[in-house]
Design a protein around this motif. Structure first.
Motif, PDB file in Angstrom:
ATOM      1  N   VAL A  34     117.920  33.648   8.212  1.00 37.40           N
ATOM      2  CA  VAL A  34     116.768  34.459   7.449  1.00 37.40           C
ATOM      3  C   VAL A  34     117.075  34.486   5.905  1.00 37.40           C
ATOM      4  O   VAL A  34     116.171  34.136   4.888  1.00 37.40           O
ATOM      5  CB  VAL A  34     116.731  35.707   7.930  1.00 37.40           C
ATOM      6  CG1 VAL A  34     115.691  36.668   6.834  1.00 37.40           C
ATOM      7  CG2 VAL A  34     116.103  35.762   9.400  1.00 37.40           C
ATOM      8  N   ALA A  35     118.230  34.867   5.424  1.00 37.33           N
ATOM      9  CA  ALA A  35     118.809  34.965   4.147  1.00 37.33           C
ATOM     10  C   ALA A  35     118.442  33.541   3.297  1.00 37.33           C
ATOM     11  O   ALA A  35     118.175  33.496   2.175  1.00 37.33           O
ATOM     12  CB  ALA A  35     120.090  35.162   3.952  1.00 37.33           C
ATOM     13  N   TYR A  36     118.954  32.344   4.048  1.00 32.28           N
ATOM     14  CA  TYR A  36     118.852  31.126   3.491  1.00 32.28           C
ATOM     15  C   TYR A  36     117.201  30.795   3.464  1.00 32.28           C
ATOM     16  O   TYR A  36     116.883  30.334   2.364  1.00 32.28           O
ATOM     17  CB  TYR A  36     119.386  30.054   4.526  1.00 32.28           C
ATOM     18  CG  TYR A  36     118.985  28.693   4.193  1.00 32.28           C
ATOM     19  CD1 TYR A  36     119.999  28.030   3.363  1.00 32.28           C
ATOM     20  CD2 TYR A  36     117.972  28.100   4.728  1.00 32.28           C
ATOM     21  CE1 TYR A  36     119.663  26.721   2.882  1.00 32.28           C
ATOM     22  CE2 TYR A  36     117.412  26.585   4.346  1.00 32.28           C
ATOM     23  CZ  TYR A  36     118.560  26.133   3.526  1.00 32.28           C
ATOM     24  OH  TYR A  36     118.005  24.738   3.206  1.00 32.28           O
ATOM     25  N   PHE A  37     116.523  31.076   4.432  1.00 27.62           N
ATOM     26  CA  PHE A  37     114.934  30.832   4.213  1.00 27.62           C
ATOM     27  C   PHE A  37     114.367  31.463   2.952  1.00 27.62           C
ATOM     28  O   PHE A  37     113.592  31.330   2.591  1.00 27.62           O
ATOM     29  CB  PHE A  37     114.344  30.956   5.512  1.00 27.62           C
ATOM     30  CG  PHE A  37     114.634  30.101   6.499  1.00 27.62           C
ATOM     31  CD1 PHE A  37     114.641  28.705   6.343  1.00 27.62           C
ATOM     32  CD2 PHE A  37     115.194  30.588   7.729  1.00 27.62           C
ATOM     33  CE1 PHE A  37     115.299  27.825   7.341  1.00 27.62           C
ATOM     34  CE2 PHE A  37     115.548  29.806   8.868  1.00 27.62           C
ATOM     35  CZ  PHE A  37     115.601  28.446   8.711  1.00 27.62           C
ATOM     36  N   GLU A  38     114.789  32.926   2.848  1.00 26.93           N
ATOM     37  CA  GLU A  38     114.216  33.772   1.721  1.00 26.93           C
ATOM     38  C   GLU A  38     114.538  32.924   0.537  1.00 26.93           C
ATOM     39  O   GLU A  38     113.731  33.083  -0.504  1.00 26.93           O
ATOM     40  CB  GLU A  38     114.719  35.268   2.059  1.00 26.93           C
ATOM     41  CG  GLU A  38     114.143  35.707   3.204  1.00 26.93           C
ATOM     42  CD  GLU A  38     114.480  37.377   3.526  1.00 26.93           C
ATOM     43  OE1 GLU A  38     113.920  38.266   3.833  1.00 26.93           O
ATOM     44  OE2 GLU A  38     115.676  37.590   3.172  1.00 26.93           O
ATOM     45  N   ARG A  39     115.873  32.636   0.396  1.00 36.03           N
ATOM     46  CA  ARG A  39     116.271  32.064  -0.942  1.00 36.03           C
ATOM     47  C   ARG A  39     115.618  30.714  -1.293  1.00 36.03           C
ATOM     48  O   ARG A  39     115.402  30.275  -2.351  1.00 36.03           O
ATOM     49  CB  ARG A  39     117.954  31.821  -1.028  1.00 36.03           C
ATOM     50  CG  ARG A  39     118.812  32.975  -1.020  1.00 36.03           C
ATOM     51  CD  ARG A  39     120.054  32.646  -1.392  1.00 36.03           C
ATOM     52  NE  ARG A  39     120.666  31.452  -0.379  1.00 36.03           N
ATOM     53  CZ  ARG A  39     121.248  31.726   0.763  1.00 36.03           C
ATOM     54  NH1 ARG A  39     121.637  32.990   1.259  1.00 36.03           N
ATOM     55  NH2 ARG A  39     121.612  30.894   1.439  1.00 36.03           N
ATOM     56  N   HIS A  40     114.927  30.073  -0.114  1.00 34.60           N
ATOM     57  CA  HIS A  40     114.542  28.868  -0.487  1.00 34.60           C
ATOM     58  C   HIS A  40     112.862  28.449  -0.240  1.00 34.60           C
ATOM     59  O   HIS A  40     112.538  27.716   0.017  1.00 34.60           O
ATOM     60  CB  HIS A  40     115.184  27.653   0.619  1.00 34.60           C
ATOM     61  CG  HIS A  40     116.683  27.544   0.094  1.00 34.60           C
ATOM     62  ND1 HIS A  40     117.886  28.173   0.440  1.00 34.60           N
ATOM     63  CD2 HIS A  40     117.269  26.604  -0.616  1.00 34.60           C
ATOM     64  CE1 HIS A  40     118.828  27.660  -0.020  1.00 34.60           C
ATOM     65  NE2 HIS A  40     118.422  26.816  -0.859  1.00 34.60           N
TER      66      HIS A  40
END
Length: 81
Positions: A34-40
């Motif tokens: 989830v953190a990865y997707f939010e950053r990207h």
């Protein structure tokens, strides 16, 4: 906590950050993903609810943790020879 993820490309089918997408959508409970997707730039939507996250203590059905049992020492007599 479950999240719905939407890719920037709506027709995308494949795996990103260990999460499989079909037609640009997927669900995951991996906070790292989830953190990865939010950053990207992916759209991240929370679905479902975790009572611990919103301070809800539930309906009181949970039992309190059990008291630890006191340690006992063995009273077995030593074998003689």
């Amino acid at each position: 906590m479950k999240h719905k993820i939407s890719t920037p490309v709506p027709e995308f089918n494949g795996c990103v950050a260990g999460v499989w997408f079909v037609n640009g959508e997927a669900e995951t409970d991996s906070e790292g993903a989830v953190a990865y997707f939010e950053r990207h730039g992916y759209t991240v939507e929370r679905i479902g609810s975790d009572p611990a996250d919103d301070g809800d203590q539930g309906d009181g059905d949970k039992q309190p943790p059990a008291e630890p049992k006191p340690k006992t020492t063995s009273t077995r007599a030593a074998k003689g020879g």
